[in-house]
Design a protein around this motif. Structure first.
Motif, PDB file in Angstrom:
ATOM      1  N   ARG A   1       0.888  -0.982   0.033  1.00 45.65           N
ATOM      2  CA  ARG A   1       0.150   0.072  -0.329  1.00 45.65           C
ATOM      3  C   ARG A   1       1.088   1.223   0.122  1.00 45.65           C
ATOM      4  N   GLU A   2       2.413   0.780   0.686  1.00 49.00           N
ATOM      5  CA  GLU A   2       2.903   2.462   0.189  1.00 49.00           C
ATOM      6  C   GLU A   2       3.251   2.410  -0.972  1.00 49.00           C
ATOM      7  N   LEU A   3       3.466   1.211  -1.802  1.00 48.75           N
ATOM      8  CA  LEU A   3       3.534   2.137  -2.814  1.00 48.75           C
ATOM      9  C   LEU A   3       2.589   2.622  -4.074  1.00 48.75           C
ATOM     10  N   GLY A   4       1.126   2.570  -2.739  1.00 47.98           N
ATOM     11  CA  GLY A   4       0.827   3.329  -3.812  1.00 47.98           C
ATOM     12  C   GLY A   4      -0.638   1.965  -4.021  1.00 47.98           C
ATOM     13  N   TRP A   5      -0.814   0.976  -3.634  1.00 49.69           N
ATOM     14  CA  TRP A   5      -1.942  -0.275  -3.537  1.00 49.69           C
ATOM     15  C   TRP A   5      -2.867  -0.177  -3.220  1.00 49.69           C
ATOM     16  N   LYS A   6      -4.221   0.036  -4.179  1.00 49.01           N
ATOM     17  CA  LYS A   6      -5.409   0.117  -3.293  1.00 49.01           C
ATOM     18  C   LYS A   6      -6.261  -0.733  -3.732  1.00 49.01           C
ATOM     19  N   PRO A   7      -7.064  -1.849  -3.280  1.00 47.04           N
ATOM     20  CA  PRO A   7      -7.828  -2.802  -4.087  1.00 47.04           C
ATOM     21  C   PRO A   7      -9.034  -2.106  -3.870  1.00 47.04           C
ATOM     22  N   GLN A   8     -10.123  -1.908  -5.674  1.00 45.27           N
ATOM     23  CA  GLN A   8     -10.973  -1.306  -6.343  1.00 45.27           C
ATOM     24  C   GLN A   8     -12.287  -2.259  -6.246  1.00 45.27           C
ATOM     25  N   VAL A   9     -12.523  -3.181  -5.853  1.00 45.38           N
ATOM     26  CA  VAL A   9     -13.296  -4.440  -5.843  1.00 45.38           C
ATOM     27  C   VAL A   9     -13.493  -5.195  -4.793  1.00 45.38           C
ATOM     28  N   ASP A  10     -14.796  -4.925  -4.171  1.00 47.32           N
ATOM     29  CA  ASP A  10     -15.403  -5.309  -3.039  1.00 47.32           C
ATOM     30  C   ASP A  10     -15.716  -6.943  -3.183  1.00 47.32           C
ATOM     31  N   VAL A  11     -15.879  -7.463  -1.925  1.00 44.48           N
ATOM     32  CA  VAL A  11     -15.848  -8.724  -2.277  1.00 44.48           C
ATOM     33  C   VAL A  11     -17.155  -9.127  -2.711  1.00 44.48           C
ATOM     34  N   LYS A  12     -18.450  -8.725  -2.791  1.00 46.94           N
ATOM     35  CA  LYS A  12     -20.025  -8.220  -3.146  1.00 46.94           C
ATOM     36  C   LYS A  12     -19.506  -9.138  -4.942  1.00 46.94           C
TER      37      LYS A  12
END
Length: 341
Positions: free
Chosen positions: A319-330
């Motif tokens: 996450r320090e590299l700028g990663w953030k997931p965009q799709v939730d589990v549903k």
């Protein structure tokens, strides 16, 4: 073909695609789920930004490659090697970057082809590193797994430097022990031959392209739901899992290849943490007929699921590299199920 929606998710980040301008990129396991996403993304950005790349896919089956990629194979910047990863890689020309995704990762493989699973990872990674040494490759990215941590007894989330118990005298260990050795190979080749590397440790990725009969729990749940059958759990379902949509995982792969240090990174959508029981209930609720129920059984299961609860990984480094997931589990479950219809 990979959905445009998923390509957009992968490209919705700060990756500097100019890194690949005029370069040759090799993708192993190119017809597998991760490999095809990586290759299709490279094709997309090559055309979008006029990068003049040479994209080389490695796959065993020419027939499957034609089925998976279709007209993509007609592009002048795409080239394929048809061979087993267990054999020496014979390619004339430069190879600047390698994305190494090849290797069996399904529980059904561990049960039916334990020895082949082990040697496929070990021999394949050795061949890739020898290829990188021969071609003076800039960097190799390796896809590893949360399973290398073994049995984690602490309540703390596990960091990349941590390690749990691995009970190796069990055929099920063919996969995580092979992955551990492959990571050691990467470090050894960097020390002796200066082959730079980086890598990801994934925990439960899913998305279009996964086989519904590969033996993973969520795939079995989806198979039951689509067949209007009840989902039967052989535990209390309390074990927790993080589910990462494939496009989010590939987004992390490209960020790590560009910005990551020469080490491994935990990649998991912590936001999608859910128990196996709740995952089963959520998937059952997606039944069009409404007939699927979640039941419990004390009978033994013949699938080689892990005999312990997986560690929940600390993902602060990626996450320090700028990663953030965009799709939730549903959404991840819905889009994966839709791909089977």
């Amino acid at each position: 073909m990979v959905e445009k929606r998923d390509i957009d998710i992968i490209c919705n980040s700060s990756v500097n695609w100019r890194l690949y301008q005029g370069r040759t990129v090799l993708v192993t396991g190119a017809t597998g789920r991760l490999g095809r996403y990586i290759l299709e993304t490279l094709v997309d950005v090559d055309l979008r930004y006029n990068l003049n790349m040479r994209i080389v896919g490695l796959a065993r089956s020419e027939e499957k490659t034609k089925y998976v990629f279709g007209s993509t194979l007609e592009l002048p910047n795409v080239y394929f090697l048809y061979q087993d990863i267990n054999t020496v890689i014979d390619y004339n020309g430069p190879i600047d970057f390698i994305f190494h995704t090849a290797g069996a990762a399904a529980p059904i493989d561990f049960r039916d082809r334990a020895a082949e699973t082990l040697w496929g990872h070990v021999n394949g990674t050795h061949n890739i590193l020898e290829c990188a040494r021969k071609h003076n490759t800039n960097r190799v990215l390796y896809v590893s797994t949360v399973e290398i941590y073994g049995e984690w007894l602490s309540k703390d989330n596990i960091k990349e430097s941590d390690m749990g118990i691995m009970r190796h005298l069990n055929y099920r260990a063919c996969y995580p022990e092979a992955k551990r050795l492959c990571e050691t190979m990467l470090a050894s080749y960097k020390e002796e031959y200066s082959i730079d590397y980086c890598g990801v440790r994934f925990s439960h990725t899913l998305g279009p392209g996964i086989a519904i009969d590969d033996g993973r729990a969520f795939a079995e749940f989806m198979k039951c739901t689509l067949s209007n059958k009840d989902i039967v759990l052989h535990s209390d379902g309390s074990a927790m899992r993080t589910y990462t949509y494939t496009a989010d995982g590939v987004n992390a792969i490209f960020l790590i290849m560009e910005k990551g240090e020469s080490t491994m990174y935990n990649v998991a959508a912590d936001e999608n943490l859910i128990s196996i029981r709740d995952a089963a209930e959520l998937i059952a609720s997606m039944s069009h007929s409404g007939k699927t129920k979640v039941l419990f059984s004390e009978e033994a299961c013949n699938m080689p699921y892990l005999p312990f609860k997986l560690a929940i990984m600390d993902t602060s480094k990626v996450r320090e590299l700028g990663w953030k997931p965009q799709v939730d589990v549903k959404q991840a479950f819905q889009w994966t199920m839709a791909s089977f219809c």
